[in-house]
Design a protein around this motif. Structure first.
Motif, PDB file in Angstrom:
ATOM      1  N   TYR A  93      -8.320  21.798  -2.648  1.00  0.00           N
ATOM      2  CA  TYR A  93      -8.403  20.298  -2.454  1.00  0.00           C
ATOM      3  C   TYR A  93      -6.834  19.870  -2.964  1.00  0.00           C
ATOM      4  N   HIS A  94      -6.644  20.114  -4.316  1.00  0.00           N
ATOM      5  CA  HIS A  94      -5.486  19.548  -4.821  1.00  0.00           C
ATOM      6  C   HIS A  94      -4.013  19.886  -4.048  1.00  0.00           C
ATOM      7  N   VAL A  95      -3.846  21.123  -3.741  1.00  0.00           N
ATOM      8  CA  VAL A  95      -2.578  21.202  -2.601  1.00  0.00           C
ATOM      9  C   VAL A  95      -2.609  20.378  -1.380  1.00  0.00           C
TER      10      VAL A  95
ATOM     11  N   LEU B  60       0.694  -1.143   0.101  1.00  0.00           N
ATOM     12  CA  LEU B  60      -0.013  -0.040  -0.009  1.00  0.00           C
ATOM     13  C   LEU B  60       0.825   1.210   0.004  1.00  0.00           C
ATOM     14  N   ALA B  61       1.997   1.308   0.758  1.00  0.00           N
ATOM     15  CA  ALA B  61       2.879   2.311   0.434  1.00  0.00           C
ATOM     16  C   ALA B  61       3.476   2.342  -0.958  1.00  0.00           C
ATOM     17  N   ALA B  62       3.574   1.611  -1.548  1.00  0.00           N
ATOM     18  CA  ALA B  62       4.159   1.535  -2.929  1.00  0.00           C
ATOM     19  C   ALA B  62       3.024   2.088  -3.726  1.00  0.00           C
ATOM     20  N   TYR B  63       1.896   1.333  -3.503  1.00  0.00           N
ATOM     21  CA  TYR B  63       0.866   1.841  -4.424  1.00  0.00           C
ATOM     22  C   TYR B  63       0.538   3.271  -4.237  1.00  0.00           C
ATOM     23  N   ALA B  64       0.556   3.994  -2.686  1.00  0.00           N
ATOM     24  CA  ALA B  64       0.328   5.492  -2.571  1.00  0.00           C
ATOM     25  C   ALA B  64       1.490   6.250  -3.520  1.00  0.00           C
TER      26      ALA B  64
ATOM     27  N   LEU C 284      -0.372  15.634   1.266  1.00  0.00           N
ATOM     28  CA  LEU C 284      -0.600  14.508   2.270  1.00  0.00           C
ATOM     29  C   LEU C 284      -0.213  13.341   1.770  1.00  0.00           C
ATOM     30  N   GLN C 285       0.170  13.324   0.545  1.00  0.00           N
ATOM     31  CA  GLN C 285       0.511  11.996  -0.368  1.00  0.00           C
ATOM     32  C   GLN C 285       1.495  11.237   0.525  1.00  0.00           C
ATOM     33  N   PRO C 286       2.628  11.922   1.150  1.00  0.00           N
ATOM     34  CA  PRO C 286       3.668  11.443   2.002  1.00  0.00           C
ATOM     35  C   PRO C 286       3.246  10.406   3.100  1.00  0.00           C
ATOM     36  N   VAL C 287       1.969  11.259   3.831  1.00  0.00           N
ATOM     37  CA  VAL C 287       1.421  10.447   4.792  1.00  0.00           C
ATOM     38  C   VAL C 287       0.546   9.175   4.396  1.00  0.00           C
TER      39      VAL C 287
END
Length: 135
Positions: free
Chosen positions: A104-106, A74-78, A111-114
């Motif tokens: 929304y986008h920023v 799931l980490a690789a998926y994100a 938060l993608q690293p989270v």
């Protein structure tokens, strides 16, 4: 129930819902696949299956190894879907007044690293930023 167990359940539910949406209503996801990705519709279907597999793996009570594999997956998926999130922002910004705005986008991209870290922590692959208590 401890924090990791609760996190595994929350993540599993979120990824299971996302996986079902990728399979049942793929069009919005296909629409944001970057143009350099071949076969967008099958890729979206595979991402839905990956989300469902990751969700199921996180919930395995007797298999820490499978939970860790799900956490890594799931980490690789994100990380792998990050370009689709950037593409989504570019599509929306190219059509002012439609789609979702920077509000929304920023935060979503920030938060993608989270979303990379969270399954690693929930599956007990990392303790960062907390330290393990010594017995």
């Amino acid at each position: 129930m401890n924090r990791r167990s609760l996190s595994r359940i929350v993540l599993a539910v979120l990824y299971a819902v996302a996986g079902v949406l990728h399979l049942a209503a793929p069009h919005p996801f296909v629409a944001i696949v970057p143009p350099w990705v071949p076969w967008p519709a099958p890729v979206v279907m595979l991402t839905g299956l990956a989300e469902l597999a990751g969700a199921a793996g996180l919930l395995q009570p007797l298999s820490p190894g499978l939970r860790k594999a799900a956490g890594w997956g799931l980490a690789a998926y994100a990380l792998c879907v990050w370009p689709a999130n950037v593409q989504h922002m570019l599509i929306d910004l190219a059509q002012p007044g439609t789609g979702l705005g920077l509000g929304y986008h920023v935060p979503r991209l920030a938060l993608q690293p989270v979303l990379v870290w969270w399954p690693l922590w929930a599956a007990a692959i990392t303790d960062w930023p907390w330290r393990r208590r010594r017995a």
